[in-house]
Write a protein that holds these residues in place. Structure first.
Motif, short mmCIF file in Angstrom:
data_model
loop_
_atom_site.label_atom_id
_atom_site.label_comp_id
_atom_site.label_asym_id
_atom_site.label_seq_id
_atom_site.Cartn_x
_atom_site.Cartn_y
_atom_site.Cartn_z
N TYR A 108 0.83 -1.20 0.00
CA TYR A 108 0.00 0.00 0.00
C TYR A 108 0.87 1.26 0.00
CZ TYR A 108 -4.27 2.65 1.00
OH TYR A 108 -5.33 3.50 0.93
N LEU A 109 1.88 1.28 0.87
CA LEU A 109 2.74 2.45 0.99
C LEU A 109 3.47 2.76 -0.32
CD1 LEU A 109 4.42 2.04 4.50
CD2 LEU A 109 3.20 4.06 3.68
N ARG A 110 3.99 1.73 -0.97
CA ARG A 110 4.80 1.96 -2.17
C ARG A 110 3.97 2.51 -3.32
NH1 ARG A 110 9.52 -2.74 -2.49
NH2 ARG A 110 11.10 -1.34 -1.65
N VAL A 111 2.78 2.02 -3.49
CA VAL A 111 1.95 2.54 -4.59
C VAL A 111 1.56 3.99 -4.33
CG1 VAL A 111 -0.23 2.26 -5.82
CG2 VAL A 111 1.12 0.25 -5.22
N ILE A 112 1.18 4.30 -3.09
CA ILE A 112 0.82 5.68 -2.76
C ILE A 112 2.01 6.60 -2.98
CG2 ILE A 112 0.05 7.23 -0.93
CD1 ILE A 112 -2.10 5.30 -1.98
N ALA A 113 3.21 6.15 -2.63
CA ALA A 113 4.41 6.97 -2.81
C ALA A 113 4.62 7.33 -4.27
CB ALA A 113 5.63 6.22 -2.26
N VAL A 114 4.39 6.39 -5.17
CA VAL A 114 4.55 6.65 -6.60
C VAL A 114 3.57 7.71 -7.09
CG1 VAL A 114 4.32 5.63 -8.90
CG2 VAL A 114 5.52 4.37 -7.11
N GLY A 115 2.35 7.70 -6.55
CA GLY A 115 1.34 8.65 -7.00
C GLY A 115 1.29 9.96 -6.24
N LEU A 116 2.27 10.20 -5.37
CA LEU A 116 2.22 11.35 -4.48
C LEU A 116 2.24 12.68 -5.23
CD1 LEU A 116 1.98 11.73 -1.44
CD2 LEU A 116 4.48 11.80 -1.31
N VAL A 117 3.02 12.77 -6.29
CA VAL A 117 3.12 14.05 -7.00
C VAL A 117 1.78 14.44 -7.63
CG1 VAL A 117 3.89 13.02 -9.19
CG2 VAL A 117 4.54 15.37 -8.60
N ALA A 118 1.01 13.48 -8.10
CA ALA A 118 -0.31 13.79 -8.65
C ALA A 118 -1.23 14.35 -7.57
CB ALA A 118 -0.94 12.54 -9.27
N VAL A 119 -1.15 13.79 -6.36
CA VAL A 119 -1.97 14.27 -5.25
C VAL A 119 -1.63 15.72 -4.91
CG1 VAL A 119 -2.55 13.92 -2.81
CG2 VAL A 119 -2.23 11.95 -4.32
N THR A 120 -0.34 16.03 -4.81
CA THR A 120 0.08 17.38 -4.42
C THR A 120 -0.32 18.42 -5.45
OG1 THR A 120 2.29 17.05 -5.39
CG2 THR A 120 2.02 16.50 -3.06
N LEU A 121 -0.14 18.11 -6.72
CA LEU A 121 -0.48 19.07 -7.76
C LEU A 121 -1.99 19.30 -7.83
CD1 LEU A 121 1.98 17.95 -10.58
CD2 LEU A 121 2.07 20.08 -9.27
N ALA A 122 -2.77 18.23 -7.74
CA ALA A 122 -4.22 18.37 -7.79
C ALA A 122 -4.73 19.21 -6.64
CB ALA A 122 -4.88 16.99 -7.77
#
Length: 474
Positions: free
Chosen positions: A145-159
């Motif tokens: 769970y942690l690793r997948v969320i880490a990969v998508g973190l930049v999309a979360v911050t920009l949105a």
């Protein structure tokens, strides 16, 4: 749908402005929480170990968000709102540009570090439990769970940064649309990827994380599209991107100065939550951990009115201070506090009366000690709901006035001076077990609300809002 413009925010009826701006944010926050509840709904039909694994990872995930999302989000919202109140549209776009640059950099750097550190962090969290097949399974789910969320973190911050600018401008409906796209993708993909329906592989917890990230990417796409259309006069994404690429160090420094205390506040909060998970796991095992996760998810739904009102209040306070209306900013804070306290009191009563039904609806596979712990936790949490409403709105009043450090200090006291020591002492010194942890949460919520209320009155009497008005005009 009703909406308010800047003139109404700074000169019209305050209650109308607060509620009209808050309603889309309430819906938006329900949508955000739906992402978490959807995961719980489907994982609860998979296994107790799956729920416990995501529970183990969740505080670390929120800690990642605290380190990346809150500085650009709060900094962008507050600066945009104050500049819009002062009729400085160009300055508002420049603030968004700085927010986008900070969001992208932090998302990439923190995400890469989190991906590499995920196994070590999971090992640390399960160290309190004896080695065994169940512990190994929970740990594996947490790492996935942690690793997948880490990969998508930049999309979360920009949105979230694009969304923050819309809210600062007073267009809270755009934030709702962004989050509707996010949850729609998550709801569709969650069961497909978790259970392997149709042509999709059975990925279990990994599938839940992938669905969540895919939803964030969709939300970012909608936010970019909305900004490109010029929904708000003067707010076009191209200008913000050009501003970000020009790297205005002074703008970035101002945004970080406003937003970083909130990021530190959230990081402190989530670091303690990580330690609380360790205490819960040591005191109650997988059953206690599953119950703690259920309580956290239900509470996140219950807090939606407070968080939506807080975001609305921050924009209203910021715009009124930018327009030189300090007294309206003060009244907006107290009005929002009263509305939040009343709303959360109603929610608390319902949760206290129907805890077993709520647990049964969300996690039907939960039984035995885990079910009993979850029911007890929901009832204990309900006592502190009105206090949570007050704390969120008072912090919003401070944040809108650029006094984000006050919220940071309040959180330090709430979590480090009260919640963590009370939980540890109750669970292990007094031998009260995992329910002591549950009570520590509610006690800390009540104490911080009382302290913030007293200090806000003192700070306003000491001229805080007058000084904030002068700062916004500079």
């Amino acid at each position: 749908m009703l909406q308010v413009d800047s003139e109404e925010i700074t000169g019209g009826p305050l209650l109308k402005a607060l509620l009209v701006l808050a309603v889309p944010l309430l819906a938006q926050n329900f949508v955000q929480v739906a992402n978490q509840v959807v995961d719980l709904f489907f994982l609860g039909r998979l296994s107790e170990a799956a729920v416990a694994g995501v529970s183990l990872a969740s505080p670390a995930v929120v800690l990642l968000f605290a380190l990346t999302v809150y500085t650009p989000f709060v900094g962008t919202q507050v600066l945009v709102s104050q500049r819009v109140g002062a009729d400085d549209g160009g300055g508002a776009v420049s603030a968004l540009g700085a927010g986008l640059l900070v969001a992208a950099a932090s998302g990439v750097l923190v995400g890469a570090g989190a991906f590499l550190a995920a196994p070590w962090l999971a090992d640390l969290l399960v160290a309190v439990q004896p080695a065994g097949e169940a512990t190994t399974t929970v740990r594996g789910f947490a790492v996935d769970y942690l690793r997948v969320i880490a990969v998508g973190l930049v999309a979360v911050t920009l949105a979230d940064t694009v969304e923050a600018a819309f809210v600062g401008w007073g267009d809270s409906r755009a934030a709702l649309y962004i989050n509707l796209a996010t949850v729609a993708v998550n709801v569709v993909l969650d069961p497909l990827l978790i259970f392997g329906l149709g042509p999709f592989p059975r990925l279990e917890v990994l599938g839940a994380a992938l669905a969540l990230v895919a939803g964030s990417v969709a939300g970012l796409g909608v936010g970019v599209a909305l900004a490109a259309t010029g929904r708000v006069e003067g707010y076009r994404l191209g200008g913000a991107v050009r501003s970000a690429l020009s790297v205005d160090i002074g703008e970035i420094r101002e945004l970080v100065d406003v937003g970083s205390p909130t990021a530190a506040q959230q990081a402190v909060r989530q670091l303690v939550n990580v330690l609380m998970v360790v205490i819960v796991f040591a005191a109650g095992g997988a059953a206690g951990l599953a119950a703690y996760f259920v309580g956290a998810r239900v509470a996140s739904v219950s807090f939606v009115p407070a968080t939506g009102l807080q975001q609305a209040a921050q924009s209203i306070v910021g715009q009124n201070l930018g327009a030189g209306a300090a007294d309206r900013a003060r009244r907006a804070t107290w009005l929002g506090t009263a509305v939040a306290v009343g709303g959360l009191a109603i929610v608390g009563v319902l949760q206290w009366v129907f805890p077993a039904e709520i647990v049964g609806l969300l996690v039907p596979e939960l039984d035995g000690r885990a079910f009993e712990f979850a029911v007890a936790y929901l009832r204990i949490l309900a006592y502190g709901y009105p206090a949570i409403g007050a704390a969120y709105l008072l912090e919003g009043g401070f944040n809108g006035a650029r006094r984000t450090r006050t919220s940071l200090v309040a959180t330090l006291v709430q979590f480090w001076a009260v919640r963590l020591p009370v939980a540890a002492a109750g669970a292990f010194v007094l031998g009260a077990g995992v329910e002591a942890v549950f009570w520590a949460v509610t006690v800390s919520n009540v104490l911080v609300a009382v302290g913030l209320g007293i200090y806000y009155r003192h700070a306003v009497a000491g001229g805080m809002l007058t000084r904030a008005t002068a700062e916004a005009a500079d």
